[in-house]
Design an enzyme around this catalytic site. Sequence first.
Site, PDB file in Angstrom:
ATOM      1  N   HIS A  72       8.880 -26.576  14.523  1.00  0.00           N
ATOM      2  CA  HIS A  72       8.544 -27.956  14.904  1.00  0.00           C
ATOM      3  C   HIS A  72       7.526 -28.028  16.048  1.00  0.00           C
ATOM      4  O   HIS A  72       7.236 -29.112  16.536  1.00  0.00           O
ATOM      5  CB  HIS A  72       9.789 -28.776  15.294  1.00  0.00           C
ATOM      6  CG  HIS A  72      10.783 -28.914  14.179  1.00  0.00           C
ATOM      7  ND1 HIS A  72      11.766 -29.872  14.161  1.00  0.00           N
ATOM      8  CD2 HIS A  72      10.952 -28.216  13.029  1.00  0.00           C
ATOM      9  CE1 HIS A  72      12.499 -29.756  13.058  1.00  0.00           C
ATOM     10  NE2 HIS A  72      12.020 -28.743  12.357  1.00  0.00           N
ATOM     11  N   GLU A 104      14.121 -32.246   3.723  1.00  0.00           N
ATOM     12  CA  GLU A 104      15.182 -31.697   4.565  1.00  0.00           C
ATOM     13  C   GLU A 104      15.040 -32.214   5.989  1.00  0.00           C
ATOM     14  O   GLU A 104      16.024 -32.517   6.661  1.00  0.00           O
ATOM     15  CB  GLU A 104      15.118 -30.160   4.570  1.00  0.00           C
ATOM     16  CG  GLU A 104      16.314 -29.490   5.266  1.00  0.00           C
ATOM     17  CD  GLU A 104      16.144 -29.267   6.750  1.00  0.00           C
ATOM     18  OE1 GLU A 104      17.139 -28.917   7.414  1.00  0.00           O
ATOM     19  OE2 GLU A 104      15.041 -29.453   7.279  1.00  0.00           O
ATOM     20  N   GLU A 105      13.793 -32.307   6.436  1.00  0.00           N
ATOM     21  CA  GLU A 105      13.534 -32.652   7.846  1.00  0.00           C
ATOM     22  C   GLU A 105      13.841 -34.110   8.163  1.00  0.00           C
ATOM     23  O   GLU A 105      13.804 -34.511   9.313  1.00  0.00           O
ATOM     24  CB  GLU A 105      12.071 -32.346   8.204  1.00  0.00           C
ATOM     25  CG  GLU A 105      11.678 -30.870   8.058  1.00  0.00           C
ATOM     26  CD  GLU A 105      12.267 -29.971   9.136  1.00  0.00           C
ATOM     27  OE1 GLU A 105      13.061 -30.462   9.954  1.00  0.00           O
ATOM     28  OE2 GLU A 105      11.939 -28.777   9.139  1.00  0.00           O
ATOM     29  N   ASP A 155       9.508 -22.346   9.470  1.00  0.00           N
ATOM     30  CA  ASP A 155      10.434 -23.421   9.043  1.00  0.00           C
ATOM     31  C   ASP A 155       9.858 -24.176   7.862  1.00  0.00           C
ATOM     32  O   ASP A 155       9.280 -25.227   8.038  1.00  0.00           O
ATOM     33  CB  ASP A 155      10.690 -24.349  10.238  1.00  0.00           C
ATOM     34  CG  ASP A 155      11.778 -25.365   9.955  1.00  0.00           C
ATOM     35  OD1 ASP A 155      12.502 -25.202   8.960  1.00  0.00           O
ATOM     36  OD2 ASP A 155      11.891 -26.333  10.715  1.00  0.00           O
ATOM     37  N   ASP A 188       9.473 -29.143   2.589  1.00  0.00           N
ATOM     38  CA  ASP A 188       8.775 -30.054   3.501  1.00  0.00           C
ATOM     39  C   ASP A 188       8.677 -29.466   4.908  1.00  0.00           C
ATOM     40  O   ASP A 188       9.428 -28.553   5.273  1.00  0.00           O
ATOM     41  CB  ASP A 188       9.468 -31.428   3.557  1.00  0.00           C
ATOM     42  CG  ASP A 188      10.910 -31.369   4.036  1.00  0.00           C
ATOM     43  OD1 ASP A 188      11.640 -30.445   3.611  1.00  0.00           O
ATOM     44  OD2 ASP A 188      11.322 -32.226   4.835  1.00  0.00           O
ATOM     45  N   HIS A 214      13.734 -25.410   2.129  1.00  0.00           N
ATOM     46  CA  HIS A 214      13.122 -26.737   1.957  1.00  0.00           C
ATOM     47  C   HIS A 214      11.609 -26.603   1.948  1.00  0.00           C
ATOM     48  O   HIS A 214      11.034 -25.785   2.654  1.00  0.00           O
ATOM     49  CB  HIS A 214      13.601 -27.729   3.020  1.00  0.00           C
ATOM     50  CG  HIS A 214      13.356 -27.327   4.449  1.00  0.00           C
ATOM     51  ND1 HIS A 214      12.160 -27.553   5.087  1.00  0.00           N
ATOM     52  CD2 HIS A 214      14.153 -26.733   5.367  1.00  0.00           C
ATOM     53  CE1 HIS A 214      12.229 -27.127   6.328  1.00  0.00           C
ATOM     54  NE2 HIS A 214      13.429 -26.607   6.529  1.00  0.00           N
ATOM     55  N   GLU A 270      16.729 -20.519   6.676  1.00  0.00           N
ATOM     56  CA  GLU A 270      16.198 -21.168   7.890  1.00  0.00           C
ATOM     57  C   GLU A 270      15.928 -20.095   8.938  1.00  0.00           C
ATOM     58  O   GLU A 270      16.566 -19.041   8.933  1.00  0.00           O
ATOM     59  CB  GLU A 270      17.217 -22.178   8.448  1.00  0.00           C
ATOM     60  CG  GLU A 270      17.374 -23.450   7.640  1.00  0.00           C
ATOM     61  CD  GLU A 270      16.289 -24.494   7.907  1.00  0.00           C
ATOM     62  OE1 GLU A 270      15.378 -24.250   8.727  1.00  0.00           O
ATOM     63  OE2 GLU A 270      16.345 -25.546   7.249  1.00  0.00           O
TER      64      GLU A 270
HETATM   65 ZN   LIG Z   1      14.054 -26.025   8.418  1.00  0.00          ZN
END
Ligand SMILES: [Zn+2]
Length: 384
Positions: A358, A136-137, A104, A74, A72, A164
């Site tokens: 994150h 995705e997030e 990520d 984003d 992903h 991932e």
């Molecule tokens: Zn991810």
Amino acid sequence: MRLDTTRAILSDLIGFPSVSSDTNLPIIHYIADRLEAAGAAVEVMMDPSGHKANLFATLGEARDGGLVLSGHSDVVPVTDQDWTSDPFTMTERDGKLYGRGACDMKGFIAACLGSLDLLAEAARTRPIHFAFTHDEEVGCLGAQELVKILAKRPVKPALCIIGEPTSMQVFDGNKGCCEYTVRFEGRPGHSSAPDKGVNAVEYAVRYINRLFELRAELVKRCPEGSRFDPPQTTLNIGALRGGISHNVIAPRAELNWEMRPINEADMRFVKEEIASFVEDTLLPEMRAIAPEAGISTETIGEVVGLEPMDENAARDLVFALTGQNHAGCVAFNTEAGLFQSIGMDAVICGPGSIEQAHKADEFVSLDQMSQALAMIGRLASARS
Ligand SMILES: [Zn+2]
């Protein structure tokens, strides 16, 4: 040398602040340019807003049986996080590359883009596809659209690696994630005359109690040897709001609940059971008193998980590429189950740790990047 190129690409990728709330078009166009330069057929698929896009690309012949490398584009926001350096400028310290999205999951995308010459070679054996998604997030929105399009196409890719951050360990299962908001509309009245009203909070509580019963059923339904932790499908009551005061029959209530299904059968079971409880029991009772009463369910997100399978050719391929022979199940949600839902074998394996994802000072180590490059590089020599 290859690591240097990849590091420079990762620096470029981190420089695009592709937070889910903002456009991802600049990073998608950057990726598209690199893929096109390597001879890939590239499609940029815009979403209806015109601010977001998925990218799907193919190296090699357009035929069945290809391998999809998926990630992903984003990233999560950096708001209220205390970063040592600018999150959107890649910074290297002690063998680690810092920046938002480093693990990520721009690290994996960079490893793919840094290996395009080898992947072009690998594409002589089987088509190599790239699926780089948006949002995705925030509920795998881009991937949900992408798999709908792929499902209708005549050319069927067979395998998918989702990069991932797993510290390059192999995972062949992840739970799904389903979120619902349920609104109960009753009829208000004085609490001294409960029979004349419909108490929305009471109906919400009965709904919740039914979920608790289903939760117990889910434990019984759990297959023996399930590798998930906890092993069964789980339910969570996230929030319940409603009512006005002690002496008023509550006119409204709102419930937020979530399910983390281990397979699609459980997901269907819970949805059907709770829907028939609403239709056959709660609504008739409410409407016998107040025809205007109702229960409405809003689906916030419904992403199927990756169900662990005995046969999984994507997992076996990554075993062969990395020399591992054990696969685990991850607790976090990924796009893998969406690819599985359209008939592909999918596996999760990528550089960096979910521990850093994150958070402030997100990083991927150079060692992890080297391992990812080694895995992708071996595709060029892999048969099967
Ligand atoms: Zn991810």
